[in-house]
Design an enzyme around this catalytic site. Sequence first.
Site, mmCIF file in Angstrom:
data_model
loop_
_atom_site.group_PDB
_atom_site.id
_atom_site.type_symbol
_atom_site.label_atom_id
_atom_site.label_comp_id
_atom_site.label_asym_id
_atom_site.label_seq_id
_atom_site.Cartn_x
_atom_site.Cartn_y
_atom_site.Cartn_z
ATOM 1 N N GLU A 45 -2.844 7.280 -3.988
ATOM 2 C CA GLU A 45 -3.836 6.667 -6.078
ATOM 3 C C GLU A 45 -5.354 6.893 -5.990
ATOM 4 O O GLU A 45 -5.847 6.985 -4.673
ATOM 5 C CB GLU A 45 -2.931 4.731 -6.279
ATOM 6 C CG GLU A 45 -3.464 3.946 -4.946
ATOM 7 C CD GLU A 45 -2.988 2.809 -5.313
ATOM 8 O OE1 GLU A 45 -2.078 2.639 -5.047
ATOM 9 O OE2 GLU A 45 -3.915 2.090 -5.334
ATOM 10 N N ARG A 104 0.455 -1.237 -0.196
ATOM 11 C CA ARG A 104 0.114 0.220 -0.011
ATOM 12 C C ARG A 104 1.007 1.454 0.113
ATOM 13 O O ARG A 104 2.020 1.193 0.780
ATOM 14 C CB ARG A 104 -1.272 -0.345 1.357
ATOM 15 C CG ARG A 104 -2.145 -1.075 1.350
ATOM 16 C CD ARG A 104 -3.527 -0.876 0.462
ATOM 17 N NE ARG A 104 -4.700 -1.552 -0.020
ATOM 18 C CZ ARG A 104 -4.347 -2.505 -0.600
ATOM 19 N NH1 ARG A 104 -3.553 -2.884 -1.547
ATOM 20 N NH2 ARG A 104 -5.328 -3.081 -0.450
ATOM 21 N N HIS A 142 -1.114 0.022 -10.238
ATOM 22 C CA HIS A 142 -1.518 -1.112 -8.896
ATOM 23 C C HIS A 142 -2.407 -1.970 -9.991
ATOM 24 O O HIS A 142 -3.686 -2.773 -9.769
ATOM 25 C CB HIS A 142 -3.316 -0.454 -8.443
ATOM 26 C CG HIS A 142 -3.113 -1.249 -7.006
ATOM 27 N ND1 HIS A 142 -3.601 -0.308 -5.689
ATOM 28 C CD2 HIS A 142 -3.224 -2.426 -7.011
ATOM 29 C CE1 HIS A 142 -3.889 -1.071 -4.684
ATOM 30 N NE2 HIS A 142 -3.467 -2.516 -5.540
HETATM 31 C C1 8YV Z 1 -7.202 -5.409 -5.123
HETATM 32 C C2 8YV Z 1 -5.065 -5.214 -3.262
HETATM 33 O O1 8YV Z 1 -7.094 -5.065 -6.494
HETATM 34 O O2 8YV Z 1 -6.124 -7.669 -3.029
HETATM 35 C C3 8YV Z 1 -5.089 -6.379 -2.960
HETATM 36 O O3 8YV Z 1 -5.418 -5.952 -1.289
HETATM 37 O O4 8YV Z 1 -4.281 -4.562 -3.423
HETATM 38 C C4 8YV Z 1 -5.618 -5.804 -4.653
HETATM 39 O O5 8YV Z 1 -4.894 -6.890 -5.431
HETATM 40 C C5 8YV Z 1 -6.766 -3.816 -5.024
HETATM 41 O O6 8YV Z 1 -6.741 -3.270 -3.477
HETATM 42 C C6 8YV Z 1 -8.950 -3.082 -5.181
HETATM 43 O O7 8YV Z 1 -9.861 -3.897 -4.342
#
Ligand code: 8YV
Length: 311
Positions: free
Chosen positions: A259, A230, A277
């Site tokens: 983001e 993150r 992302h």
């Molecule tokens: C998601 C991600 O697509 O799974 C996670 O925590 O970061 C990604 O795979 C994104 O967070 C949208 O929910």
Amino acid sequence: MKPDILIPTKIFQRTQDVLEKEFACHRLYEADDHAVFLKEVAPRVRGIASFGSTVDAAMMDALPKLEIVSNFGVGVDSIDLQAARKRKVIVTNTPDVLNDCVADTTLALTLNVMRRFPQAETYLRSGYWGTRGAYPLTTSLGGKVMGILGLGRIGEAIAQRAQAFGMKIHYHNRNKKDVAYAYARDPVALARASDVLVVVTPGGAATRHIVDARVLDALGPEGYLVNISRGSTVDETALIRYLQEGRIAGAGLDVFDSEPKIDPRFFAMENAVVLPHVGSATIETRTAMGNLQIENLRLHFAGKPVRTRVV
Ligand code: 8YV
């Protein structure tokens, strides 16, 4: 009667199509006034299908019939887990099904930032190969140390791949694990030992800025940072300064603080490889994530235990 669920943010279309068929869906993202919309659906909504959407105490309070928040994604840092616990709201996520894709993305970022393939391609496309000669030499992965900050299931998948590239693995977790990799007692010690430091730890308050100026100093001018966790885990202001001043060698980033509107200084940075992302963003993986999100909702509304409960 189909159970009523709220969809705060648009989800992957295939998943959304199934949700629309099986549940009475209320699309918050289409509403002009969110408060008015929530008030209107509050007497009926028993579930939320989130996609990294903010689900805070205020939203839970606005939905007194809420029983479950089923998130599309493994990270649940956008959901107030304490508020959910207090209100006995179940929270689920989508672990494991995305490990391979996120690990692939991590190795791609590592290769791209160390071998500078995107920059080399731009060099070719700019016509420089024929006029200026060969592209400058870069840095090998083999024999280098990858430090994994947060050795969970995704971290393990990354470690396996990095070893196949001839890298040595060090890691830091709050608790030492029963693994063959070298343990570092804190993030600074890990960064000091690493040629490339990979951040895999979950987001949220506990890991905010776990990579700060001290960690970047320990990584040093020959070290690379890769972040697929993150944006919040890295002090982005410090990172930008360290990249601009050459105080670390480079960064491969899939996630950012603000983001999808990222700090424009990244656009001009020659030593940063940036992705929007896309860690889990393949059709196969997103389908599997969606299926798990749907399965948790189905199980819950059938009166059965969910499969991947967080809270
Ligand atoms: C998601 C991600 O697509 O799974 C996670 O925590 O970061 C990604 O795979 C994104 O967070 C949208 O929910």
